[in-house]
Scaffold this active site. Structure first.
Site, PDB file in Angstrom:
ATOM      1  N   HIS B  67       0.852  -1.195   0.000  1.00 16.70           N
ATOM      2  CA  HIS B  67       0.000   0.000   0.000  1.00 16.70           C
ATOM      3  C   HIS B  67       0.886   1.243   0.000  1.00 16.70           C
ATOM      4  O   HIS B  67       1.730   1.410   0.891  1.00 16.70           O
ATOM      5  CB  HIS B  67      -0.943   0.001   1.205  1.00 16.70           C
ATOM      6  CG  HIS B  67      -1.988  -1.060   1.118  1.00 16.70           C
ATOM      7  ND1 HIS B  67      -2.375  -1.830   2.187  1.00 16.70           N
ATOM      8  CD2 HIS B  67      -2.728  -1.475   0.058  1.00 16.70           C
ATOM      9  CE1 HIS B  67      -3.319  -2.678   1.785  1.00 16.70           C
ATOM     10  NE2 HIS B  67      -3.550  -2.481   0.499  1.00 16.70           N
ATOM     11  N   GLU B  70       1.798   3.691   3.089  1.00 16.63           N
ATOM     12  CA  GLU B  70       2.328   3.129   4.336  1.00 16.63           C
ATOM     13  C   GLU B  70       3.854   3.204   4.318  1.00 16.63           C
ATOM     14  O   GLU B  70       4.547   2.195   4.240  1.00 16.63           O
ATOM     15  CB  GLU B  70       1.794   1.703   4.506  1.00 16.63           C
ATOM     16  CG  GLU B  70       0.263   1.694   4.572  1.00 16.63           C
ATOM     17  CD  GLU B  70      -0.357   0.304   4.583  1.00 16.63           C
ATOM     18  OE1 GLU B  70       0.368  -0.699   4.624  1.00 16.63           O
ATOM     19  OE2 GLU B  70      -1.613   0.236   4.550  1.00 16.63           O
ATOM     20  N   ARG B 125      -3.148   4.931  -2.047  1.00 17.30           N
ATOM     21  CA  ARG B 125      -3.042   3.568  -1.500  1.00 17.30           C
ATOM     22  C   ARG B 125      -2.793   2.506  -2.587  1.00 17.30           C
ATOM     23  O   ARG B 125      -1.964   1.614  -2.422  1.00 17.30           O
ATOM     24  CB  ARG B 125      -4.362   3.257  -0.774  1.00 17.30           C
ATOM     25  CG  ARG B 125      -4.605   1.815  -0.405  1.00 17.30           C
ATOM     26  CD  ARG B 125      -6.027   1.665   0.123  1.00 17.30           C
ATOM     27  NE  ARG B 125      -6.401   0.278   0.310  1.00 17.30           N
ATOM     28  CZ  ARG B 125      -6.181  -0.424   1.411  1.00 17.30           C
ATOM     29  NH1 ARG B 125      -5.571   0.131   2.434  1.00 17.30           N
ATOM     30  NH2 ARG B 125      -6.571  -1.674   1.497  1.00 17.30           N
ATOM     31  N   HIS B 195       3.000  -4.040   6.619  1.00 14.65           N
ATOM     32  CA  HIS B 195       2.042  -2.935   6.426  1.00 14.65           C
ATOM     33  C   HIS B 195       2.177  -1.954   7.594  1.00 14.65           C
ATOM     34  O   HIS B 195       2.950  -2.137   8.507  1.00 14.65           O
ATOM     35  CB  HIS B 195       0.610  -3.477   6.436  1.00 14.65           C
ATOM     36  CG  HIS B 195       0.247  -4.313   5.249  1.00 14.65           C
ATOM     37  ND1 HIS B 195      -0.706  -3.935   4.347  1.00 14.65           N
ATOM     38  CD2 HIS B 195       0.691  -5.518   4.825  1.00 14.65           C
ATOM     39  CE1 HIS B 195      -0.824  -4.868   3.405  1.00 14.65           C
ATOM     40  NE2 HIS B 195       0.011  -5.850   3.677  1.00 14.65           N
ATOM     41  N   GLU B 269       1.362  -5.214  10.892  1.00 16.76           N
ATOM     42  CA  GLU B 269       0.865  -3.839  10.824  1.00 16.76           C
ATOM     43  C   GLU B 269       1.722  -3.067  11.818  1.00 16.76           C
ATOM     44  O   GLU B 269       1.557  -3.221  13.032  1.00 16.76           O
ATOM     45  CB  GLU B 269      -0.610  -3.756  11.245  1.00 16.76           C
ATOM     46  CG  GLU B 269      -1.581  -4.547  10.380  1.00 16.76           C
ATOM     47  CD  GLU B 269      -1.963  -3.832   9.089  1.00 16.76           C
ATOM     48  OE1 GLU B 269      -1.550  -2.667   8.906  1.00 16.76           O
ATOM     49  OE2 GLU B 269      -2.663  -4.453   8.280  1.00 16.76           O
TER      50      GLU B 269
END
Lengths: 95, 308
Positions: B67, B70, B125, B195, B269
């Site tokens: 993405h 990020e 994104r 991510h 994440e």
């Protein structure tokens, strides 16, 4: 140049829907206003008690805030001016 | 070409691309650069193979930046390669790992999107393809893998942020990564996708509530990895199955990798939990990467010792 798009006075809101009515409100809001979901990825994923973060442009943020207040949705403004935050990523150093 | 790479700053794609060439040249016995394909906008996709050159070895594939917005994710992949090259021969664990294991590191998966996030729209994104024949640009590459593609938690509207594309692997970037992994399945024993944000360590599945066959093992590895991560600065991470810890989605890369047979498949994440979101300041790159290294090293050790 970090961003040609201006995010001046754009905001990021955090909402934690407490019930199905509030979940529906967020989904409805996303269908009429341009909400850029940061977490979750989309309105589709919103469920009760989930922290929902979304970015709203400057020209729509007042209306979004008013809608939330009228519907008694508690919200927090995580970021008040996205453009400033974009610039602050670099911690004042030129990149 | 001779400029020193800065790992505590966010780097543009051009800087990262030049760095991939430079680091492979500087450490020829440890790093090699592989071009695995091209993006929609014809940029070459570079992968770094990191590990001591020797015979058949188990491998871990790690990608960053699926993405575009990020940014901490590509910063981590660069940090990982820096640590590997600078501590090989000095740090016991890293030396042991690189002697016995290879890493395939894809520093930026969604290159076109990353470039766009640097030049036009910081909050972009998706990738930059216009495969949909509409005015809307981009497919969410993490909805484009062939893992129950298009069934849950996706959109078939090209204007949406979670648009899954016209078909599984419709995107050049997805196709390039999936093809490379398929061609190297015999050696790839672990898959990591990095991510931001939320501070979570996830494992399959996202597309079903069904447990993975080695669920208990994945849960244990994730628990230990998170514990290792937290030991540095006390950063709190949640861990568990994607569908329940985050939300149900199909077409994600970690589910796909798992179903291809890579039984140690995890999604990170990274920081934070919303104070900065995608706009994590550069001053947080170092602590974020340092703590994440501990978790990645833990998983790598486990994969080396347990994958068959």
């Amino acid at each position: 140049l970090v961003s040609a798009s201006s995010f001046d006075r754009a905001k990021v809101f955090r909402v934690k829907p407490q019930n199905e009515r509030q979940v529906k409100f967020i989904k409805d809001l996303a269908s009429i206003k341009q909400l850029d979901f940061w977490h979750p990825d989309s309105a589709l994923h919103v469920v009760t008690h989930m922290e929902v973060d979304f970015h709203v442009s400057a020209d729509q943020s007042r209306a979004v805030q008013t809608f939330m207040e009228q519907n008694r949705i508690q919200y927090e403004v995580l970021l008040h001016n996205l453009q400033e935050e974009i610039e602050k990523q670099f911690d004042g150093k030129k990149n | 070409f001779t400029a020193r790479h800065c790992y505590t700053k966010y780097n543009s794609w051009d800087t990262i691309a030049a760095w991939t060439a430079r680091i492979a040249k500087k450490y020829p016995k440890l790093v090699s650069r592989i071009e695995i394909g091209n993006t929609f906008e014809q940029r070459p996709m570079y992968l770094l193979q990191v590990g001591k050159v020797s015979g058949r070895k188990k491998t871990i594939f790690m990608d960053c930046g699926i993405h575009a917005r990020e940014w901490i994710s590509p910063a981590f992949c660069q940090w990982f390669v820096k640590q590997a090259t600078r501590t090989y021969g000095k740090d016991k664990t890293m030396t042991y790992l690189l002697d016995n294991l290879n890493f395939y590191v894809l520093p930026v998966f969604n290159i076109d999107g990353y470039v766009w996030s640097w030049t036009k729209d910081r909050l972009w994104r998706k990738n930059r393809s216009n495969n949909s024949n509409t005015d809307c640009i981009g497919t969410d590459l993490n909805r484009n893998f062939n893992a129950a593609w298009g069934t849950v938690g996706v959109s078939d509207d090209p204007c949406d942020e979670i648009y899954c594309g016209t078909a599984a692997e419709s995107e050049k970037e997805t196709k390039a990564v999936a093809t490379f992994i398929r061609e190297n399945l015999h050696s790839i024993k672990g898959y990591l996708t990095i991510h931001s944000y939320s501070q979570m360590l996830l494992f399959p599945y996202g597309y079903t509530s069904r447990k993975a066959p080695n669920h208990d093992e994945l849960n244990k590895v994730a628990e230990e990895a998170v514990e290792a991560l937290s030991s540095m600065y006390g950063t709190k991470y949640k861990y568990g199955v994607s569908a329940t810890i985050i939300y149900p989605t199909s077409g994600s890369s970690d589910d796909w990798a798992y179903d291809e047979g890579i039984k140690y498949s995890f999604g990170f994440e990274l920081r934070d939990r919303g104070k900065y979101g995608f706009l994590l300041p550069q001053s947080k790159i170092k602590p974020t990467c340092k703590e994440t290294m501990l978790a990645v090293m833990h998983i790598a050790k486990y994969v080396l010792n347990h994958a068959s």
